[in-house]
Design a protein around this motif. Structure first.
Motif, short mmCIF file in Angstrom:
data_model
loop_
_atom_site.label_atom_id
_atom_site.label_comp_id
_atom_site.label_asym_id
_atom_site.label_seq_id
_atom_site.Cartn_x
_atom_site.Cartn_y
_atom_site.Cartn_z
N LEU A 111 26.60 40.51 30.98
CA LEU A 111 26.12 41.57 31.87
C LEU A 111 25.84 40.98 33.26
N ASN A 112 25.21 39.82 33.25
CA ASN A 112 24.91 39.15 34.52
C ASN A 112 26.20 38.79 35.26
N ALA A 113 27.16 38.27 34.51
CA ALA A 113 28.43 37.89 35.13
C ALA A 113 29.16 39.12 35.69
N GLY A 114 29.03 40.26 34.98
CA GLY A 114 29.66 41.50 35.45
C GLY A 114 29.08 41.95 36.78
N LYS A 115 27.75 41.75 36.94
CA LYS A 115 27.11 42.11 38.21
C LYS A 115 27.65 41.24 39.35
N VAL A 116 27.86 39.96 39.04
CA VAL A 116 28.40 39.05 40.06
C VAL A 116 29.80 39.51 40.46
N ALA A 117 30.60 39.87 39.45
CA ALA A 117 31.96 40.34 39.73
C ALA A 117 31.91 41.57 40.64
N ASN A 118 30.96 42.48 40.38
CA ASN A 118 30.82 43.68 41.23
C ASN A 118 30.38 43.30 42.64
N THR A 119 29.41 42.38 42.74
CA THR A 119 28.87 41.98 44.05
C THR A 119 29.99 41.46 44.95
N PHE A 120 30.90 40.68 44.37
CA PHE A 120 31.97 40.08 45.18
C PHE A 120 33.29 40.85 45.05
N SER A 121 33.22 42.09 44.56
CA SER A 121 34.39 42.97 44.43
C SER A 121 35.57 42.23 43.78
N MET A 122 35.29 41.53 42.71
CA MET A 122 36.36 40.78 42.04
C MET A 122 37.22 41.70 41.20
N GLY A 123 38.50 41.45 41.16
CA GLY A 123 39.43 42.24 40.36
C GLY A 123 40.60 41.38 39.94
N PRO A 124 41.61 42.00 39.31
CA PRO A 124 42.76 41.22 38.82
C PRO A 124 43.52 40.48 39.92
N GLU A 125 43.42 40.98 41.17
CA GLU A 125 44.14 40.31 42.25
C GLU A 125 43.36 39.10 42.80
#
Lengths: 93, 468
Positions: B149-163
């Motif tokens: 869950l914490n890692a998912g928030k980080v991914a959202n914060t930095f707008s991380m995606g498949p690209e």
């Protein structure tokens, strides 16, 4: 075309300067003559750690009055002293 | 975006890749390796001891464990002592998973004198060791869903995606590399470059070949990139955790290297806050932070004090080496970060230093970092200064001892440094004892070992008292 003998002589001169710079940047007491030119530059070889690698690169640029491009700073050129000496002597001829 | 551990591999795209400096692996290859690992690895394991490094083998085994809900303790390759709660030790033999899977790993039994059964009812437990900056290292127990869950928030914060492509030159056996680099990338389906033994040469090369959008660094790497002073072949967004760079260095980094975001977090709570990702350079440079989603920050009285944090994706608590709970963390309670901070308007805050690095001197709440900077700025021959707070007290408050590493001990001595400080600094800022050291002791994470210095201070003062 560069004369091969000239390039080899140049590489020998460059090598002794590089060994001196490496010895100055290593934290252990090692003499320039004891440094193996074929060993890795890093902790698995002659022992430059992540911090003194930068000091070493800066010192090499100053001593040889050259500036490495970002592209030149790669693990082929900065593999060991031999690869670096060959690169520098090719640039200096 | 799914956060389920079982599903995470399945959603990785066909272009997804995880690589290290030697090799790379695709999602399809990982699934094949998983099938082989299912046949090779023993069943009914309570907890694996798993020395994790920035390598493909470690990455794949990590993903295997989390996709199968297997308990494991993230050790380091140099870790000598296996905790009692681990009943199996898994090590790599040298070959890679892509070559010979059964030959790539060695599994051995571990029997401790303590019969550790405490983890048996739990599944999907990940255990880390805290760095020990403020004392002895502790075992930090996480439930896998909280970590994800914490890692998912980080991914959202930095707008991380498949690209997105992320370069991780910091160890994934620490929360920074793991919780900000590796796991968010897996959740977002972003490609990963794991780099071990980071130095400017291999970082520069990795940036050129991998063209990352994001790169994790610690301040030491930041300073090295500034000193190297080269145009990077590609400019990722750098995410930096640890002691923040001073404003001058920060500005130099942004001008000469690339944009940098500061990140604040800890092993126990994962990522807590970042500097404003889309803010101006001034907002990033002044060190102010914004909490990430569902994280609250406060201080008890006024606007300056110990930072308290509430996080819905934190750890379970601390356990001892036999797996017994030592402290349980309640999700709705405030966690004491042991960091001194200041609350600013618009939900921003800044981190000043560790709480134990503040001392009351003549009624002034004084940071040892402030004293260290003052001495370093004042005495040219001083390369590095560490101030420790002693147990003894005097009229000013707690006594202070300063250890200096100088350029040449023949040029300057401790008494002279003290005289210079007394001439130029306010009295309450000047430590009582000054000592020179050839090398300052460091912890494994590169930070000064203040506890050792405190012991040295105590011994030296005792010896001076005896001589007198």
């Amino acid at each position: 075309m560069i004369d091969k003998t000239v390039l080899e002589q140049k590489t020998d001169e460059v090598m002794s300067t590089l060994k001196m710079i490496a010895a100055e940047n290593l934290e252990t007491d090692v003499s320039a003559d004891d440094i193996d030119e074929n060993a890795s530059l890093y902790e698995d070889g002659i022992g430059l750690d992540s911090i003194n690698v930068v000091s070493f690169i800066v010192a090499v640029e100053e001593k040889f009055e050259l500036s490495f491009d970002g592209d030149d700073i790669n693990t082929s050129v900065f593999s060991n002293l031999k690869s670096l000496a060959e690169y520098i002597s090719a640039r200096k001829v | 975006m799914s956060h389920s551990a079982r599903e995470i591999i399945n959603h990785l795209g066909k272009d997804w890749v995880c690589r290290d400096s030697k090799t790379a692996v695709s999602a399809e290859q990982i699934l094949n390796i998983f099938e082989s690992l299912d046949k090779v690895l023993p069943k009914k394991v309570q907890c694996y001891f798993f020395p994790v490094s920035n390598s493909i083998n470690s990455a794949v085994l990590f993903l295997y464990f989390i996709s199968r809900n297997i308990n494991f303790f993230i050790g380091k390759e140099t870790e000598k002592e296996v905790p009692g709660f681990c009943d199996k030790v898994i090590r790599f033999s040298g070959s890679t998973f892509q070559d010979e899977i059964p030959d790539a790993i060695e599994v051995s039994d571990h029997h401790d004198e303590v019969n550790a059964q405490v983890l048996i009812p739990d599944h999907g437990i990940v255990i880390l060791k805290s760095s020990g900056t403020t004392g002895s290292p502790k075992f930090v127990k996480y439930q896998l869903p909280a970590m994800m869950l914490n890692a998912g928030k980080v991914a959202n914060t930095f707008s991380m995606g498949p690209e997105t492509r992320i370069l991780v030159p910091v160890p994934i056996n620490h929360m920074f590399g793991l919780g900000v680099g590796f796991l968010p990338a897996i959740i977002a389906g972003s490609s990963i470059y794991l780099l071990g033994n980071s130095n400017v040469v291999n970082i520069n090369e990795a940036i050129k070949s991998f063209k990352p959008d994001l790169a994790l660094i610690v301040p030491t790497i930041g300073k090295m990139l500034i000193k190297l002073n080269k145009n990077l072949p590609f400019k990722p967004l750098f995410i930096c955790a640890g002691d923040k760079l001073g404003q001058d260095l920060y500005l130099e980094f942004e001008r000469n290297v690339a944009k940098m975001i500061n990140l604040y977090g800890c092993t126990e709570l994962g990522t807590i806050a970042t500097s404003p990702v889309n803010g101006t350079i001034e907002e990033r440079m002044d060190g102010s932070m914004q909490a990430i989603e569902n994280v609250e920050i406060m201080v008890e009285n006024g606007t300056k004090g110990e930072l308290l944090c509430k996080q819905d994706a934190g750890f379970d608590g601390y356990i001892d080496s036999s797996g017994r709970n030592v402290t349980i963390y309640e999700r709705d309670s405030w966690y004491r970060t042991k960091d001194m901070g200041q609350i600013h308007p618009q939900n921003k805050f800044s981190v000043l230093d560790r709480v134990d690095q503040f001392v009351n001197r003549s009624g002034f709440l004084t940071s040892v970092k402030e004293i260290e900077s003052a001495i370093e700025g004042l005495v040219e021959e001083v390369e590095q200064v560490i101030v420790v707070i002693d147990e003894a007290e005097n009229v000013l408050g707690k006594s202070l001892t300063v250890f200096c590493k100088v350029t040449d001990q023949d040029i300057i001595d401790a008494d002279r440094i003290k005289r210079i400080c007394l001439q130029s600094m306010e009295r309450h800022l000047v430590p009582e004892q000054f000592f020179l050291l050839e090398q300052l002791p460091l912890l494994g994470n590169g930070k000064p070992d203040r506890l050792s210095l405190k012991r040295i201070s105590h011994d030296r003062q005792n010896s001076i008292r005896t001589e007198n």
